[in-house]
Write a protein that holds these residues in place. Structure first.
Motif, mmCIF file in Angstrom:
data_model
loop_
_atom_site.group_PDB
_atom_site.id
_atom_site.type_symbol
_atom_site.label_atom_id
_atom_site.label_comp_id
_atom_site.label_asym_id
_atom_site.label_seq_id
_atom_site.Cartn_x
_atom_site.Cartn_y
_atom_site.Cartn_z
ATOM 1 N N MET A 150 0.851 -1.188 0.000
ATOM 2 C CA MET A 150 0.000 0.000 0.000
ATOM 3 C C MET A 150 0.890 1.242 0.000
ATOM 4 N N LYS A 151 0.729 2.099 -1.012
ATOM 5 C CA LYS A 151 1.567 3.287 -1.128
ATOM 6 C C LYS A 151 0.762 4.560 -0.870
ATOM 7 N N ILE A 152 1.349 5.461 -0.102
ATOM 8 C CA ILE A 152 0.715 6.744 0.195
ATOM 9 C C ILE A 152 1.579 7.859 -0.375
ATOM 10 N N ALA A 153 0.980 8.745 -1.176
ATOM 11 C CA ALA A 153 1.682 9.898 -1.736
ATOM 12 C C ALA A 153 1.612 11.044 -0.726
ATOM 13 N N ILE A 154 2.759 11.542 -0.320
ATOM 14 C CA ILE A 154 2.860 12.559 0.737
ATOM 15 C C ILE A 154 3.310 13.898 0.175
ATOM 16 N N ARG B 37 6.181 4.664 9.194
ATOM 17 C CA ARG B 37 6.866 3.573 8.516
ATOM 18 C C ARG B 37 7.307 2.493 9.510
ATOM 19 N N ASP B 38 7.779 2.939 10.676
ATOM 20 C CA ASP B 38 8.210 1.989 11.709
ATOM 21 C C ASP B 38 7.023 1.343 12.421
ATOM 22 N N ARG B 39 5.889 2.008 12.394
ATOM 23 C CA ARG B 39 4.701 1.511 13.096
ATOM 24 C C ARG B 39 3.853 0.582 12.227
ATOM 25 N N TYR B 40 3.729 0.896 10.932
ATOM 26 C CA TYR B 40 2.854 0.137 10.035
ATOM 27 C C TYR B 40 3.686 -0.573 8.970
ATOM 28 N N GLU B 41 3.837 -1.865 9.133
ATOM 29 C CA GLU B 41 4.728 -2.637 8.267
ATOM 30 C C GLU B 41 4.248 -2.725 6.823
ATOM 31 N N ASN C 46 16.173 7.114 7.281
ATOM 32 C CA ASN C 46 16.189 5.741 6.773
ATOM 33 C C ASN C 46 15.302 5.683 5.527
ATOM 34 N N MET C 47 15.838 5.204 4.411
ATOM 35 C CA MET C 47 15.092 5.176 3.155
ATOM 36 C C MET C 47 14.247 3.915 2.979
ATOM 37 N N ASP C 48 14.210 3.064 3.996
ATOM 38 C CA ASP C 48 13.435 1.833 3.896
ATOM 39 C C ASP C 48 11.953 2.149 3.651
ATOM 40 N N ARG C 49 11.384 1.575 2.604
ATOM 41 C CA ARG C 49 9.985 1.757 2.209
ATOM 42 C C ARG C 49 9.612 3.227 2.008
ATOM 43 N N LEU C 50 10.599 4.016 1.617
ATOM 44 C CA LEU C 50 10.378 5.443 1.407
ATOM 45 C C LEU C 50 11.101 5.877 0.133
ATOM 46 N N THR C 51 10.372 6.559 -0.756
ATOM 47 C CA THR C 51 10.945 7.063 -2.005
ATOM 48 C C THR C 51 10.766 8.565 -2.067
ATOM 49 N N LEU C 52 11.860 9.281 -2.314
ATOM 50 C CA LEU C 52 11.796 10.737 -2.444
ATOM 51 C C LEU C 52 11.629 11.099 -3.910
ATOM 52 N N GLU D 59 -4.461 3.825 6.131
ATOM 53 C CA GLU D 59 -4.330 2.379 5.974
ATOM 54 C C GLU D 59 -5.677 1.693 6.191
ATOM 55 N N ARG D 60 -6.397 2.124 7.224
ATOM 56 C CA ARG D 60 -7.709 1.545 7.527
ATOM 57 C C ARG D 60 -8.713 1.839 6.408
ATOM 58 N N MET D 61 -8.666 3.044 5.862
ATOM 59 C CA MET D 61 -9.578 3.414 4.783
ATOM 60 C C MET D 61 -9.350 2.558 3.541
ATOM 61 N N VAL D 62 -8.075 2.320 3.215
ATOM 62 C CA VAL D 62 -7.762 1.513 2.030
ATOM 63 C C VAL D 62 -8.145 0.065 2.267
ATOM 64 N N GLN D 63 -7.819 -0.454 3.446
ATOM 65 C CA GLN D 63 -8.154 -1.840 3.765
ATOM 66 C C GLN D 63 -9.663 -2.077 3.736
#
Length: 342
Positions: free
Chosen positions: A1-5, A25-29, A48-54, A313-317
């Motif tokens: 699930m990707k979120i545009a920020i 990112r650390d809270r929601y895997e 930390n660039m894990d699961r994050l794209t600039l 996340e809840r809305m998408v799920q």
């Protein structure tokens, strides 16, 4: 699930936005994030660039700019590019703490409006201190300064759907924010809306409600025009923050006895603060568009940003948008009102 920020939107952007995204990112895997913003300002903040794209952008939409004009004249702004990513299917949802009008314009003209919805609106779950539920849906919170009766009528339908499908409230009670409880109160728009709501079977309408009563648990959905809704929201937030601060000052001024009493009441104070502090909760949802769009408070800090990610996340799920579109299609006739009532 990707979120545009939109990393550049908000009073404390990009610092608090980036902190909040990394906390989420650390809270929601299961979440990934596309951060749109000025590279030289955003990149140094990322730990930390894990699961994050600039995704670098070159323009910013400021809080005071005219919304539609800014959206058109700044196509490479962080807000427009984030909304475009959702339109193109590169992200599942769009988040910003920026210019409310520009967010709504981006949601309507870029993400797209669900067919059958005349005017999307900002809605949030607001604390309730009476009745069987802890929260109620409050909308519109400022997306539209001026409304037609038909817009407010549709908010009753959209708010009821949100209350039932996301908050789990069965047969939600709908009330219209007005300057009195009687059905002949208010201006011509509110009088007309009251009659539309009174005569419909599309939702459970229980009449008008005054601003001083909306947190007493008498409604599960409170419908307002954008001007009144936003003014009421800010008045309540300001009063709550002032009262909490004054309570703290009074306890300190009472000396040792006051401090001892405060220690005994600490759990109760903590619970109250959690319900009244917008930083503890998610953002406002733009209901009526083709993907989840969430706008949090302009002065939001990292905690509010992270909590909004959980809300998305809840809305998408729950497939809120898909279910909303299906509901509107199935109830197309109920969404319409007589032309002379518009």
């Amino acid at each position: 699930m990707k979120i545009a920020i939109d990393a550049m939107g908000g009073d404390f952007a990009p610092d608090e936005i980036v902190k909040g995204v990394e906390e989420a990112r650390d809270r929601y895997e299961g979440l990934e994030f596309l951060l749109f913003g000025t590279e030289e300002k955003v990149k140094p903040l990322i730990q930390n660039m894990d699961r994050l794209t600039l995704v670098p952008t070159t323009e910013e939409i400021e809080m005071g700019e005219e919304p539609v004009k800014a959206m058109k004249e700044k196509p490479n702004s962080s807000m427009v590019q984030a909304a475009t990513a959702v339109k193109n299917g590169e992200a599942d949802a769009f988040f910003s703490a920026g210019n409310t009008g520009a967010i709504l314009a981006s949601a309507i003209f870029i993400v797209g409006r669900i067919r059958g919805v005349e005017r999307p609106a900002l809605a949030t779950a607001f604390p309730s201190f009476g009745g069987k539920n802890d929260e109620f849906v409050f909308m519109d919170l400022g997306a539209n300064a001026e409304n037609k009766p038909s817009h407010l009528y549709q908010y009753g339908i959209l708010g009821s759907f949100y209350a039932e499908n996301i908050m789990g409230i069965s047969n939600p009670r709908v009330r219209l924010l007005n300057n009195g409880g009687e059905e002949d109160k208010g201006d011509e728009v509110h009088k007309a809306v009251h009659q539309l709501m009174k005569d419909t079977d599309a939702f459970n309408f229980l009449g008008n409600v005054e601003a001083r009563e909306i947190m007493e648990g008498t409604a599960d959905v409170v419908v307002a025009d954008g001007f009144s809704g936003n003014a009421t929201l800010k008045a309540i937030e300001g009063t709550a923050l002032t009262m909490l601060d004054q309570l703290k000052q009074s306890i300190k001024a009472a000396g040792l006895r006051g401090l001892l009493g405060a220690l005994l009441l600490k759990p109760a104070f903590k619970s109250l603060k959690h319900k009244l502090d917008f930083q503890e909760n998610g953002g406002a949802v733009v209901l009526g568009v083709k993907a989840p769009v969430v706008k949090t408070h302009g002065s939001a800090k990292a905690k509010a940003v992270a909590n909004s990610m959980g809300q998305i996340e809840r809305m998408v799920q729950e497939n809120l948008v898909g279910k909303t579109a299906d509901f509107i299609k199935e109830n197309a006739e109920k969404m319409k009102v007589k032309k002379n009532a518009k």
